[in-house]
Scaffold this motif. Structure first.
Motif, PDB file in Angstrom:
ATOM      1  N   SER A   1       0.829  -1.194   0.000  1.00 26.19           N
ATOM      2  CA  SER A   1       0.000   0.000   0.000  1.00 26.19           C
ATOM      3  C   SER A   1       0.867   1.248   0.000  1.00 26.19           C
ATOM      4  CB  SER A   1      -0.921   0.020   1.221  1.00 26.19           C
ATOM      5  OG  SER A   1      -1.786  -1.101   1.243  1.00 26.19           O
ATOM      6  N   HIS A  23      -5.224   6.810  -1.262  1.00 23.23           N
ATOM      7  CA  HIS A  23      -4.692   5.638  -0.573  1.00 23.23           C
ATOM      8  C   HIS A  23      -4.797   4.454  -1.523  1.00 23.23           C
ATOM      9  CE1 HIS A  23      -3.454   3.265   2.869  1.00 23.23           C
ATOM     10  NE2 HIS A  23      -4.383   2.379   2.543  1.00 23.23           N
ATOM     11  N   ASN A  36      -4.178   0.471  -2.321  1.00 18.66           N
ATOM     12  CA  ASN A  36      -4.046  -0.856  -1.739  1.00 18.66           C
ATOM     13  C   ASN A  36      -3.794  -1.894  -2.830  1.00 18.66           C
ATOM     14  OD1 ASN A  36      -4.753  -0.109   1.055  1.00 18.66           O
ATOM     15  ND2 ASN A  36      -6.817   0.225   0.221  1.00 18.66           N
TER      16      ASN A  36
END
Length: 114
Positions: free
Chosen positions: A17, A81, A83
């Motif tokens: 991540s 973000h 992932n």
């Protein structure tokens, strides 16, 4: 005039991540939308996510199940973000304001590699 500064990026292992941040300064009241784009050599620049001043968020299909964007256009912020990163996510990531003919940051490199 709007200035955009990205932060984050770097080397990430597959499946890992990362967090990217973008901060606008200057005449932020003129910003109607902000977006993250990415580009690799030999390929067209691809829009990853777009957020409007009203808060609507649109993701590119290849990242919609893995990336999460948040932001406040009024304050000129946009975060991403990421992932479950894949090798194909390797690119220079750019923050933009007011569409492709608007303002751009200098970009930040994200490299996904074992």
């Amino acid at each position: 005039q709007v200035q955009l500064v990205e932060s984050g990026g770097g080397l990430v292992r597959p499946g890992g991540s990362a967090e990217l941040s973008c901060q606008a300064s200057g005449m932020i009241f003129v910003i109607g939308n902000m977006a993250w784009y990415r580009q690799t050599p030999g390929k067209q620049r691809e829009r990853v996510v777009l957020i409007s001043k009203g808060g609507n968020i649109n993701y590119e299909d290849s990242v919609k199940d893995r990336f999460n964007a948040s932001g406040d256009i009024v304050r000129g912020t946009l975060n991403l973000h990421m992932n479950n990163l894949k090798l194909e996510d390797t690119a220079v990531y750019y923050c933009s304001a007011n569409g492709p003919y608007g303002n751009w940051g200098q970009g930040t490199q994200v490299t996904v590699s074992s």
